[in-house]
Design a protein around this motif. Sequence first.
Motif, PDB file in Angstrom:
ATOM      1  N   GLU A 122       1.082  -0.966   0.118  1.00 11.45           N
ATOM      2  CA  GLU A 122      -0.168   0.006  -0.558  1.00 11.45           C
ATOM      3  C   GLU A 122       0.992   1.034   0.170  1.00 11.45           C
ATOM      4  O   GLU A 122       1.865   1.517   1.399  1.00 11.45           O
ATOM      5  N   ASN A 123       0.495   2.264  -1.147  1.00  9.34           N
ATOM      6  CA  ASN A 123       1.250   3.538  -0.840  1.00  9.34           C
ATOM      7  C   ASN A 123       2.931   2.792  -1.112  1.00  9.34           C
ATOM      8  O   ASN A 123       3.425   4.049  -0.610  1.00  9.34           O
ATOM      9  N   ARG A 124       2.720   2.081  -2.060  1.00 10.36           N
ATOM     10  CA  ARG A 124       4.892   1.870  -2.893  1.00 10.36           C
ATOM     11  C   ARG A 124       5.573   1.160  -0.878  1.00 10.36           C
ATOM     12  O   ARG A 124       6.464   1.032  -1.769  1.00 10.36           O
ATOM     13  N   ALA A 125       4.817   0.937  -0.925  1.00  6.09           N
ATOM     14  CA  ALA A 125       4.768  -0.435   0.702  1.00  6.09           C
ATOM     15  C   ALA A 125       4.932  -0.971   1.115  1.00  6.09           C
ATOM     16  O   ALA A 125       3.597  -1.139   0.978  1.00  6.09           O
ATOM     17  N   ILE A 126       5.469  -1.516   1.548  1.00  2.00           N
ATOM     18  CA  ILE A 126       5.321  -3.491   2.035  1.00  2.00           C
ATOM     19  C   ILE A 126       4.775  -3.033   3.542  1.00  2.00           C
ATOM     20  O   ILE A 126       5.288  -3.248   4.196  1.00  2.00           O
TER      21      ILE A 126
END
Length: 249
Positions: free
Chosen positions: A38-42
């Motif tokens: 999500e939002n380019r974060a794991i």
Amino acid sequence: MNTTANAGTRCIVLDTETTGLDPTQGHRVVELACVEIENRAITGRHLHLYLNPDRDSDPEALAVHGLTTEFLSNHPHFEEVAHQLLDFVKDAEVIIHNAAFDTRFLTAELARCGLPAFDTLCAKVTDSLLHAREMHPGKRNSLDALCERYGISNAHRTLHGALLDSELLADVWLAMTRGQDALLMDFAEEGGPGGPGLTVGKVDTSTLRVIHATDEDLAAHAAYLDALDKASGKPCVWREISPDEAKAG
């Protein structure tokens, strides 16, 4: 091709292990894993399920995942946990390496539960293998090859496991879609036009920011050259280069 994922998109990286290669021959899913981005974060949130297929795995499949019939017999059937999968992928983009394989199996499992095809139950399905082939044409694009290309350690991957493979693919996907298309050098398995094993990516000059020196910068540069002249006892080479030659260099 736009290789930068939407920063606000919720993505699910998914992988399965199966008893064989073809669901039309009665082969089943034996392991399923999803990793959330999500939002380019794991995020650390994931779903991991072992499934009882009510059959043996083909010897070739067993050699890949190592999940025996005896071990799987103690786990739930797909229909008992299908809602967990559907709740997890709802409204998300699902990223799968070689998506056609996994979605065929998931759709077959869902059909046994009287449910529609898998790709209709999430926002979209993205095949990371096809994406990799577009970015790296003519090169190996297996998960192991991509881990090596993007510097992601897979040393602990001795057998295929859905959760481990999903975690590795999540790291690969973020690396592969980070949007660094300019000044890109790819050290590939095969040689490229830039030399042995080197491919120089296309540079989009419209993305390059030009920063001009200020008066203070120029004064500091002149003072530095004065110091070089004094230390060497003669004008430094830089002063002998014309402005046009300096720009060309």
